[in-house]
Motif scaffolding. Structure first.
Motif, PDB file in Angstrom:
ATOM      1  N   LYS A 201       0.823  -1.217   0.000  1.00  0.00           N
ATOM      2  CA  LYS A 201       0.000   0.000   0.000  1.00  0.00           C
ATOM      3  C   LYS A 201       0.855   1.264   0.000  1.00  0.00           C
ATOM      4  O   LYS A 201       0.369   2.343  -0.357  1.00  0.00           O
ATOM      5  CB  LYS A 201      -0.925  -0.013   1.221  1.00  0.00           C
ATOM      6  N   TYR A 202       2.122   1.140   0.385  1.00  0.00           N
ATOM      7  CA  TYR A 202       3.009   2.304   0.474  1.00  0.00           C
ATOM      8  C   TYR A 202       4.284   2.039  -0.330  1.00  0.00           C
ATOM      9  O   TYR A 202       5.339   1.706   0.233  1.00  0.00           O
ATOM     10  CB  TYR A 202       3.328   2.615   1.934  1.00  0.00           C
ATOM     11  N   ASP A 312      -2.175   0.334   8.657  1.00  0.00           N
ATOM     12  CA  ASP A 312      -2.100  -0.225   7.299  1.00  0.00           C
ATOM     13  C   ASP A 312      -0.861  -1.116   7.155  1.00  0.00           C
ATOM     14  O   ASP A 312      -0.922  -2.206   6.569  1.00  0.00           O
ATOM     15  CB  ASP A 312      -2.034   0.900   6.259  1.00  0.00           C
ATOM     16  N   GLU A 316      -0.595  -5.516   6.741  1.00  0.00           N
ATOM     17  CA  GLU A 316       0.141  -6.316   5.756  1.00  0.00           C
ATOM     18  C   GLU A 316       1.203  -7.188   6.424  1.00  0.00           C
ATOM     19  O   GLU A 316       1.515  -8.280   5.944  1.00  0.00           O
ATOM     20  CB  GLU A 316       0.790  -5.408   4.701  1.00  0.00           C
TER      21      GLU A 316
END
Length: 611
Positions: A201-202, A312, A316
């Motif tokens: 996500k990053y 977040d 993960e």
């Protein structure tokens, strides 16, 4: 009568230690009886296992015996027997109640390993492998062993943020954890100097946070910094591969995702996570830190997007690690930026907090609630106690033992890792003869001397000491050879702290067993630290000094010089005590199996003159 009894007991203990030294098992088992006779490993030896669910363990035993002893026993399942066959049998036995305990018996007709769990059978196999003589002989001594670990937490930390190591090398390290009966692999994955785990996500964590534009290579943070780009990260598939491999070796992998400090790499990728647009420390744009030490830049505790980011990230991370624990760091987080940050001050006021220390406690407790909601527990370095300890947190005591004692007395679980004894990135001898290290002094006798359960704890409090862990931070440790130089053989001392009953620990006996362990390391391709020769001196009436050297490895050649030159392969071979004239210096080193050289030590040491 009492005197005779004392002498008899002393003789029994001496004989027992002598037998243990000859067997040379590390860590030393809880109960070991040496019996008459031996078992010859040959083509008539088979491995039997009662059911299909033990096949993987049987195959592990088969490959390990082939690697160690040079023979490959056939596998047989069920109640199969053959006349004249010598069987290595693996059996689950509910009478062995310790989760990781086992019973191992070697007779002239075979080997029986019994345990209540597969974990126990695995450790029984590891002990069996240490019964194989290192000299190539195929005869196992007949023994009876009942064994179980003293502590449930027997760990080592690998820091891959300062320097990375390949997945294959990490697997090699996990193999050694298992051989030493250690069961926790603490994997340090995020830091100021690099973010090492893929977070889909990053993506900037991979593109920016994973790389730094230089590395501190000497003691001076201002001058000793190169300009070579360094970095990388482990993909989630690689993480899964490592975790699966560790699980097959009964090693639990605990990831560390640092917060609120040691977060400069993440802040460089996403500056909105900090308390300001530029570095609080130097007023410049953020960059992944090149030098070691503690930064004043950390996650902003007053910014809700920080918690969104961390949640977040953990969403993960957590599915990749079956471990019940997530290590959240919590250490070395200066509060200077929070003190001047409007958002942090507003948070303190809104939550009715006393000060920035209480704000850190609030930060940790907020993250703990999230992690607990996912079925996990947190571990944090002892600084998480600042401002109040989160309800279910496990404390990792590292600055000493005091915080660990305080946590245990308050009913919290504790892992002991005091840097004075268990930071194995510290020097092992005089820094003048050792490769560069981060600091402090942690020779192997200091490691072995550590006792995790302090006498200040009562029986109930002592149960909160889960065990001890050795930590290897890699600031100056950038190669596999150097990593191994620092770990081995100190990991053997750690193993004995965590596994062996306190009453059986004996450093002199341990050193005797190490002489065999050095040869095992060599055969396993481990570049262990070769100890320098131990010197004993006698001053003669004429002021000359007689120096006696001896070889702790029992497999080295000692070479020396007395003319001021360095020691090399052509230097004189030590055969008898050397007499030094007044003012003369002897330099000496060990050459292990004539292949590798120890550090060069010398005697006498120079005396510092008072100013």
């Amino acid at each position: 009568m009492n005197r005779l009894l004392s002498i008899a007991l002393l003789m029994i203990c001496t004989l027992k230690l002598s037998a243990q030294s000859k067997i040379s098992i590390i860590p030393l088992p809880a109960k070991l009886e040496v019996r008459k006779g031996s078992l010859t490993l040959d083509k008539n030896v088979y491995i039997s296992y009662p059911s299909a669910n033990l096949k993987d363990l049987a195959m592990f035993a088969q490959s390990s015996i082939e690697e160690t002893a040079g023979i490959k026993p056939e596998l047989r399942t069920g109640m199969w027997m053959q006349r004249k066959a010598k069987t290595i049998s693996l059996n689950i036995d509910s009478k062995v109640t310790s989760k990781e305990g086992y019973v191992l018996e070697v007779t002239a007709n075979g080997v029986a390993i019994k345990a209540g769990t597969e974990n126990g059978l695995f450790y029984g196999i590891q002990t069996l492998l240490q019964l194989v003589p290192v000299n190539g002989a195929k005869k196992l001594p007949c023994v009876y062993i009942e064994d179980e670990p003293r502590f449930s937490w027997r760990g080592m930390l690998m820091d891959n943020c300062r320097h990375m190591f390949s997945v294959d090398y990490i697997k090699k390290f996990i193999d050694q954890l298992a051989k030493h009966k250690l069961n926790k692999f603490h994997w340090h994955l995020t830091e100021d100097q690099g973010w090492r785990i893929e977070i889909k996500k990053y993506p900037k964590l991979q593109e920016i946070a994973a790389y730094r534009n230089g590395t501190q290579i000497g003691p001076n943070r201002k001058k000793d910094v190169d300009s070579i780009k360094y970095g990388g990260y482990y993909t989630q598939e690689q993480i899964k591969e490592v975790v699966a491999y560790a699980t097959s070796r009964f090693v639990e992998v605990i990831p560390e995702i640092e917060m609120p400090g040691h977060s400069v790499a993440a802040i460089t990728a996403y500056p909105y996570l900090a308390c300001g647009d530029v570095s609080f420390e130097n007023g410049k744009p953020f960059e992944v830190r090149k030098v070691w030490g503690v930064s004043k830049d950390l996650y902003c505790a007053g910014n809700d997007t920080v918690f969104t980011f961390l949640e977040d990230v953990l969403n993960e991370v957590m599915p990749l690690f079956p471990s019940q624990y997530i290590h959240i760091g919590g250490d070395e987080a200066p509060h200077d930026a929070w003190h001047t940050c409007p958002k942090c001050q507003a948070r303190i006021k809104k939550e009715g907090l006393k000060d920035e220390a209480a704000l850190q406690s609030w930060f940790i407790q907020r993250m703990e609630k999230f992690i607990n909601s996912k079925g996990k527990k947190i571990i944090g370095w002892e600084e998480i106690m600042q401002g109040g300890l989160a309800d279910n947190a496990t404390v990792h005591s590292w600055l000493g033992v005091e915080s660990g004692l305080k946590a245990a007395k308050s009913g919290h679980d504790v892992i002991m890792s005091p840097y004075s004894h268990l930071y194995i990135d510290g020097y092992q001898a005089d820094p003048k003869i050792e490769p560069m290290a981060i600091g402090y002094w942690v020779p192997i006798d200091s490691v072995y001397a550590f006792e995790p359960v302090h006498p200040a704890l009562n029986e109930t409090e002592a149960k909160h000491i889960l065990g001890a862990q050795g930590n290897l931070w890699t600031e100056f440790i950038g190669t596999e050879d150097y990593f191994e130089y620092m770990v081995y053989p100190r990991i053997a001392a750690l193993a004995e702290i965590d596994w062996t009953p306190k009453a059986l620990k004996n450093f002199e006996d341990f050193k005797g067993r190490l002489s065999t362990q050095y040869q095992r390391y060599d055969k396993q391709g481990i570049q262990f630290r070769i100890p320098v020769a131990i010197s004993q001196t006698v001053v003669n009436p004429d002021s000359s000094v007689k120096v006696t050297l001896n070889d702790p490895t029992k497999a080295s050649t000692i070479r020396y010089t007395t003319d001021g030159s360095d020691v090399n392969e052509q230097s004189s071979v030590y055969k008898q005590p050397v007499v030094l004239k007044k003012g003369q210096v002897i330099r000496y080193a060990l050459f292990f199996n004539n292949k590798r050289k120890s550090s060069t030590d010398y005697f006498p040491k120079p005396v510092k003159q008072a100013k």
